[in-house]
Design a protein around this motif. Structure first.
Motif, PDB file in Angstrom:
ATOM      1  N   TYR A  86     -29.881  -1.076  17.655  1.00 22.43           N
ATOM      2  CA  TYR A  86     -28.725  -1.658  17.503  1.00 22.43           C
ATOM      3  C   TYR A  86     -28.978  -3.285  17.863  1.00 22.43           C
ATOM      4  O   TYR A  86     -29.337  -3.511  19.126  1.00 22.43           O
ATOM      5  CB  TYR A  86     -27.434  -1.240  18.452  1.00 22.43           C
ATOM      6  N   PRO A  87     -28.854  -4.330  17.131  1.00 20.61           N
ATOM      7  CA  PRO A  87     -28.745  -4.180  15.715  1.00 20.61           C
ATOM      8  C   PRO A  87     -29.992  -3.596  14.962  1.00 20.61           C
ATOM      9  O   PRO A  87     -31.200  -3.923  15.877  1.00 20.61           O
ATOM     10  CB  PRO A  87     -28.171  -5.497  15.233  1.00 20.61           C
ATOM     11  N   PRO A  88     -29.963  -2.979  13.937  1.00 18.15           N
ATOM     12  CA  PRO A  88     -31.358  -2.515  13.176  1.00 18.15           C
ATOM     13  C   PRO A  88     -32.247  -3.668  13.214  1.00 18.15           C
ATOM     14  O   PRO A  88     -32.143  -4.822  12.723  1.00 18.15           O
ATOM     15  CB  PRO A  88     -30.747  -2.014  11.834  1.00 18.15           C
ATOM     16  N   GLY A  89     -33.476  -3.323  13.755  1.00 12.08           N
ATOM     17  CA  GLY A  89     -34.737  -4.256  13.681  1.00 12.08           C
ATOM     18  C   GLY A  89     -35.943  -3.639  14.023  1.00 12.08           C
ATOM     19  O   GLY A  89     -36.079  -2.399  14.643  1.00 12.08           O
ATOM     20  N   ILE A  90     -36.954  -4.545  13.708  1.00 15.02           N
ATOM     21  CA  ILE A  90     -38.219  -3.785  14.406  1.00 15.02           C
ATOM     22  C   ILE A  90     -38.991  -4.930  15.305  1.00 15.02           C
ATOM     23  O   ILE A  90     -39.191  -6.228  14.964  1.00 15.02           O
ATOM     24  CB  ILE A  90     -39.378  -3.510  13.276  1.00 15.02           C
ATOM     25  N   PHE A  91     -39.315  -4.650  16.442  1.00 18.19           N
ATOM     26  CA  PHE A  91     -40.101  -5.455  17.282  1.00 18.19           C
ATOM     27  C   PHE A  91     -41.778  -5.590  17.031  1.00 18.19           C
ATOM     28  O   PHE A  91     -42.175  -4.455  16.956  1.00 18.19           O
ATOM     29  CB  PHE A  91     -39.995  -5.235  19.001  1.00 18.19           C
ATOM     30  N   LEU A  92     -42.357  -6.632  16.771  1.00 17.90           N
ATOM     31  CA  LEU A  92     -43.822  -6.759  16.963  1.00 17.90           C
ATOM     32  C   LEU A  92     -44.403  -7.393  17.884  1.00 17.90           C
ATOM     33  O   LEU A  92     -44.049  -8.448  18.358  1.00 17.90           O
ATOM     34  CB  LEU A  92     -44.215  -7.735  15.569  1.00 17.90           C
ATOM     35  N   ASP A  93     -45.308  -6.557  18.702  1.00 21.36           N
ATOM     36  CA  ASP A  93     -45.879  -7.148  19.717  1.00 21.36           C
ATOM     37  C   ASP A  93     -47.316  -7.714  19.389  1.00 21.36           C
ATOM     38  O   ASP A  93     -47.943  -6.882  18.560  1.00 21.36           O
ATOM     39  CB  ASP A  93     -46.219  -6.146  20.755  1.00 21.36           C
ATOM     40  N   TYR A  94     -47.539  -8.950  19.494  1.00 23.73           N
ATOM     41  CA  TYR A  94     -48.942  -9.403  18.961  1.00 23.73           C
ATOM     42  C   TYR A  94     -49.565 -10.398  19.980  1.00 23.73           C
ATOM     43  O   TYR A  94     -49.004 -10.891  20.878  1.00 23.73           O
ATOM     44  CB  TYR A  94     -48.642 -10.147  17.892  1.00 23.73           C
ATOM     45  N   GLU A  95     -50.740 -10.372  19.743  1.00 17.38           N
ATOM     46  CA  GLU A  95     -51.635 -11.480  20.504  1.00 17.38           C
ATOM     47  C   GLU A  95     -51.875 -12.633  19.939  1.00 17.38           C
ATOM     48  O   GLU A  95     -52.356 -12.715  18.896  1.00 17.38           O
ATOM     49  CB  GLU A  95     -53.039 -10.709  20.747  1.00 17.38           C
TER      50      GLU A  95
END
Length: 415
Positions: A11-20
């Motif tokens: 909530y709300p719909p989504g995707i987290f990106l962990d990056y270096e």
């Protein structure tokens, strides 16, 4: 840039990106605010890949799985009925506000008895009493999503920062010359913003306890404030009939939102930071473009003061609460009224959406809170039992628990 990990956000719909990047770990998000069960996943995937270089062929399958999980969540039927789990004799004087932490495992109550209390949601047990203010504790907040700190704003002109784990007071923020009536943490939990009857807002550093800036520009009391999702803008609403958009890093004015003919009662950003909504005692709400400061629409229909307003999690819907005893749901895209929520026998002081955006919760002086269907406007449930007006109400992050806070000195947990 190298992708390290993917997480889901419901909530709300989504995707987290962990990056270096440059040896530092960073996070960005892909918002899927328009996701429905009917969305073509492969088409969406190719759009994401075109826009986001971190999504390479090696992680496409994983992203697809996350999108399908989100679709499943979005498509879940919501026919929950709420039942009273606990009525807590929370305070010796009326409650002012209630708020959940991000997970919903605990919540806080503020009161006229000069304290804030932290409660365990599952057991209804009091975890800590935050004592030290010398007047009404009016504004309260967790530093969500972290939930390890609580801020309290008081009529004693100070704001206090506390440990949610131990109940210890870290800092007392002094500098306002009148009552503090609204506050918020920025999303990064590095700043607290306070708004006061002294016409000022102030930004405070969470780490050092020092004042960062004073936002001076209103000519009357500040009654509401809100950070945007990225934390680089703050909007304040005042009894001077205006809202002001501020640059957080410099403390300078970006726009003055003028057009209301009465005091502002509430201000809020939508999720993607593109819109601001303001509610006013002039019986209207206005929707503003956050970049240009232009008024995009005036939401009409109430025949008395509008006391509260909010966006749903995706920012596609707006709900209003009015002294006329009704609530309304508007589209944030077309600005049309989608439904009227009628049934309370007195003014509605508080309104909020569940995280799914399918339900609206209202709190009223008629001693009840109501759960409404967003699609039909039907009242699905009346939460009864308080013996005096309900000032405050909230859903937890999953939408399966409600808390209500009342002038009768109690709060109720509904499952």
């Amino acid at each position: 840039m190298r992708l390290k990990r993917l997480h889901i956000r419901y909530y709300p719909p989504g995707i987290f990106l962990d990056y270096e990047k440059g040896g530092q770990l960073r996070t960005k998000s892909i918002d899927l605010l328009n996701l429905t069960p009917e969305t073509d996943v492969n088409e969406l995937l190719s759009d994401i890949r075109a826009a986001e270089p971190l999504i390479t062929s090696s992680c496409v399958e994983q992203v697809k799985v996350l999108i399908c999980k989100l679709q499943e969540k979005v498509g879940q039927k919501d026919d929950r009925k709420f039942y009273l789990f606990r009525a807590l004799q929370a305070h010796i004087l009326p409650l002012t506000n209630v708020a959940f932490n991000k997970s919903g495992s605990s919540f806080i109550t503020g009161s006229y008895d000069r304290t804030c209390k932290i409660w365990d949601t599952a057991s209804g047990e009091e975890l800590h009493t935050l004592e030290g203010h010398r007047n009404v504790v009016y504004a309260i907040a967790f530093n969500n999503p972290y939930g390890d700190k609580v801020a309290t704003g008081s009529f004693d002109k100070t704001c206090k920062l506390w440990s949610a784990e131990t109940g210890k007071c870290f800092y007392t923020f002094r500098g306002h010359t009148a009552e503090i009536v609204c506050l918020a943490f920025n999303p990064q939990s590095t700043l607290v913003a306070t708004g006061s009857m002294d016409t000022m807002a102030k930004l405070w550093d969470v780490e050092s306890g020092k004042e960062v800036s004073t936002l001076a520009g209103h000519f009357a009391e500040i009654i509401s404030l809100s950070f945007n999702t990225t934390g680089d803008r703050l909007v304040t609403g005042s009894f001077d009939h205006t809202a002001i958009l501020w640059d957080v890093s410099t403390g300078s004015k970006v726009h003055v939102l003028t057009g209301h003919r009465g005091e502002i009662s509430c201000v809020q950003f939508n999720w993607d930071c593109s819109l601001i909504v303001t509610a006013s005692l002039d019986k209207t709400c206005k929707v503003w473009d956050a970049d240009s400061g232009q008024c995009l629409a005036t939401l009409l229909g109430h025949n008395d003061e509008v006391l509260d307003v909010c966006f749903n999690y995706t920012g596609q819907l707006i709900a209003t609460a009015s002294a006329d005893g009704t609530s309304r749901v508007f589209s944030a895209e077309t600005f049309q009224c989608l439904c009227q929520l009628e049934g309370h026998k007195g003014e509605i002081s508080k309104v909020c959406f569940n995280p799914q955006g399918s339900r609206v919760l209202t709190a009223s002086v008629d001693k009840t809170a109501c759960v409404w269907c967003v699609n039909t406007g039907a009242c699905l449930q009346v939460l009864e039992g308080h013996s005096d007006e309900i000032f405050s109400c909230a859903f937890n992050y999953e939408g399966d628990t409600i808390i209500t806070g009342s002038k009768d000195n109690t709060c109720r947990i509904w499952h």
